[in-house]
Design a protein around this motif. Sequence first.
Motif, PDB file in Angstrom:
ATOM      1  N   PRO A   1      -9.583 -13.182   5.018  1.00 48.06           N
ATOM      2  CA  PRO A   1      -9.615 -11.937   4.240  1.00 48.06           C
ATOM      3  C   PRO A   1      -8.358 -11.104   4.438  1.00 48.06           C
ATOM      4  O   PRO A   1      -7.780 -11.067   5.518  1.00 48.06           O
ATOM      5  N   ARG A   2      -7.941 -10.449   3.365  1.00 50.49           N
ATOM      6  CA  ARG A   2      -6.805  -9.534   3.406  1.00 50.49           C
ATOM      7  C   ARG A   2      -7.175  -8.258   2.660  1.00 50.49           C
ATOM      8  O   ARG A   2      -7.932  -8.281   1.697  1.00 50.49           O
ATOM      9  N   GLY A   3      -6.612  -7.165   3.111  1.00 51.75           N
ATOM     10  CA  GLY A   3      -6.839  -5.866   2.480  1.00 51.75           C
ATOM     11  C   GLY A   3      -5.542  -5.086   2.494  1.00 51.75           C
ATOM     12  O   GLY A   3      -4.465  -5.656   2.505  1.00 51.75           O
ATOM     13  N   ILE A   4      -5.652  -3.796   2.552  1.00 53.66           N
ATOM     14  CA  ILE A   4      -4.445  -2.972   2.545  1.00 53.66           C
ATOM     15  C   ILE A   4      -3.756  -3.067   3.915  1.00 53.66           C
ATOM     16  O   ILE A   4      -4.412  -3.060   4.945  1.00 53.66           O
ATOM     17  N   PHE A   5      -2.430  -3.203   3.904  1.00 53.14           N
ATOM     18  CA  PHE A   5      -1.680  -3.306   5.155  1.00 53.14           C
ATOM     19  C   PHE A   5      -0.531  -2.304   5.172  1.00 53.14           C
ATOM     20  O   PHE A   5      -0.552  -1.345   5.908  1.00 53.14           O
ATOM     21  N   CYS A   6       0.462  -2.488   4.316  1.00 53.74           N
ATOM     22  CA  CYS A   6       1.627  -1.597   4.358  1.00 53.74           C
ATOM     23  C   CYS A   6       1.447  -0.350   3.496  1.00 53.74           C
ATOM     24  O   CYS A   6       2.010   0.696   3.793  1.00 53.74           O
ATOM     25  N   ALA A   7       0.710  -0.473   2.415  1.00 56.19           N
ATOM     26  CA  ALA A   7       0.436   0.625   1.476  1.00 56.19           C
ATOM     27  C   ALA A   7       1.671   1.163   0.759  1.00 56.19           C
ATOM     28  O   ALA A   7       1.644   2.269   0.236  1.00 56.19           O
ATOM     29  N   ILE A   8       2.752   0.381   0.731  1.00 57.31           N
ATOM     30  CA  ILE A   8       3.954   0.806   0.006  1.00 57.31           C
ATOM     31  C   ILE A   8       4.522  -0.300  -0.893  1.00 57.31           C
ATOM     32  O   ILE A   8       5.645  -0.216  -1.358  1.00 57.31           O
ATOM     33  N   GLY A   9       3.747  -1.355  -1.123  1.00 59.11           N
ATOM     34  CA  GLY A   9       4.162  -2.402  -2.045  1.00 59.11           C
ATOM     35  C   GLY A   9       5.112  -3.435  -1.495  1.00 59.11           C
ATOM     36  O   GLY A   9       5.663  -4.228  -2.255  1.00 59.11           O
ATOM     37  N   ARG A  10       5.311  -3.481  -0.190  1.00 53.88           N
ATOM     38  CA  ARG A  10       6.268  -4.430   0.402  1.00 53.88           C
ATOM     39  C   ARG A  10       5.616  -5.760   0.788  1.00 53.88           C
ATOM     40  O   ARG A  10       6.241  -6.799   0.671  1.00 53.88           O
ATOM     41  N   CYS A  11       4.389  -5.713   1.263  1.00 55.77           N
ATOM     42  CA  CYS A  11       3.712  -6.954   1.651  1.00 55.77           C
ATOM     43  C   CYS A  11       2.874  -7.438   0.466  1.00 55.77           C
ATOM     44  O   CYS A  11       2.945  -6.866  -0.618  1.00 55.77           O
ATOM     45  N   THR A  12       2.098  -8.471   0.658  1.00 58.31           N
ATOM     46  CA  THR A  12       1.270  -8.986  -0.433  1.00 58.31           C
ATOM     47  C   THR A  12      -0.214  -8.957  -0.088  1.00 58.31           C
ATOM     48  O   THR A  12      -1.015  -9.581  -0.782  1.00 58.31           O
ATOM     49  N   ASP A  13      -0.597  -8.239   0.940  1.00 58.16           N
ATOM     50  CA  ASP A  13      -1.987  -8.263   1.379  1.00 58.16           C
ATOM     51  C   ASP A  13      -2.963  -7.638   0.387  1.00 58.16           C
ATOM     52  O   ASP A  13      -4.121  -8.021   0.340  1.00 58.16           O
ATOM     53  N   CYS A  14      -2.533  -6.690  -0.418  1.00 56.46           N
ATOM     54  CA  CYS A  14      -3.452  -5.986  -1.321  1.00 56.46           C
ATOM     55  C   CYS A  14      -3.478  -6.567  -2.730  1.00 56.46           C
ATOM     56  O   CYS A  14      -4.038  -5.956  -3.640  1.00 56.46           O
ATOM     57  N   MET A  15      -2.906  -7.746  -2.931  1.00 61.49           N
ATOM     58  CA  MET A  15      -2.845  -8.314  -4.278  1.00 61.49           C
ATOM     59  C   MET A  15      -4.229  -8.648  -4.812  1.00 61.49           C
ATOM     60  O   MET A  15      -5.068  -9.192  -4.105  1.00 61.49           O
ATOM     61  N   MET A  16      -4.432  -8.288  -6.082  1.00 65.49           N
ATOM     62  CA  MET A  16      -5.687  -8.568  -6.768  1.00 65.49           C
ATOM     63  C   MET A  16      -5.380  -8.912  -8.221  1.00 65.49           C
ATOM     64  O   MET A  16      -4.231  -8.803  -8.664  1.00 65.49           O
ATOM     65  N   ILE A  17      -6.405  -9.301  -8.952  1.00 67.00           N
ATOM     66  CA  ILE A  17      -6.262  -9.556 -10.383  1.00 67.00           C
ATOM     67  C   ILE A  17      -6.625  -8.262 -11.096  1.00 67.00           C
ATOM     68  O   ILE A  17      -7.743  -7.768 -10.964  1.00 67.00           O
ATOM     69  N   VAL A  18      -5.679  -7.678 -11.805  1.00 66.51           N
ATOM     70  CA  VAL A  18      -5.875  -6.399 -12.495  1.00 66.51           C
ATOM     71  C   VAL A  18      -5.676  -6.612 -13.994  1.00 66.51           C
ATOM     72  O   VAL A  18      -4.604  -7.042 -14.421  1.00 66.51           O
TER      73      VAL A  18
END
Length: 110
Positions: free
Chosen positions: A56-73
């Motif tokens: 599982p991955r969720g929010i990590f950096c909160a500034i768009g640098r990592c890819t942990d928060c990627m979803m299908i939008v």
Amino acid sequence: MRVEKHPILNDLGEQKKVTFYYNGRPMEAIEGEPIAAALMNAGIRVFRTTAKRHEPRGIFCAIGRCTDCMMIVDGIPNTRTCVTMVKEGMRVEKQEGLASLNSRQEEEKK
């Protein structure tokens, strides 16, 4: 979960609410807030799983640098939800592993 009263940043006050859909379920958010913030406020912590180990991955950096928060939008995979603002009627889905537009379109044809 949302901070409504803050000793330094003042109160949140009245904000326009919008409805978006997470995995088909309606959710309420404040117009213009990041999708990740709206999901966190709703108690959702897992946004995607990794391709190899399905971790599982969720929010990590909160500034768009990592890819942990990627979803299908709105049908677009690999969207960074920490920097994408929620909109009325938006459709957000948990992403399982790697996703591509082609794989998403093939899945819809079935």
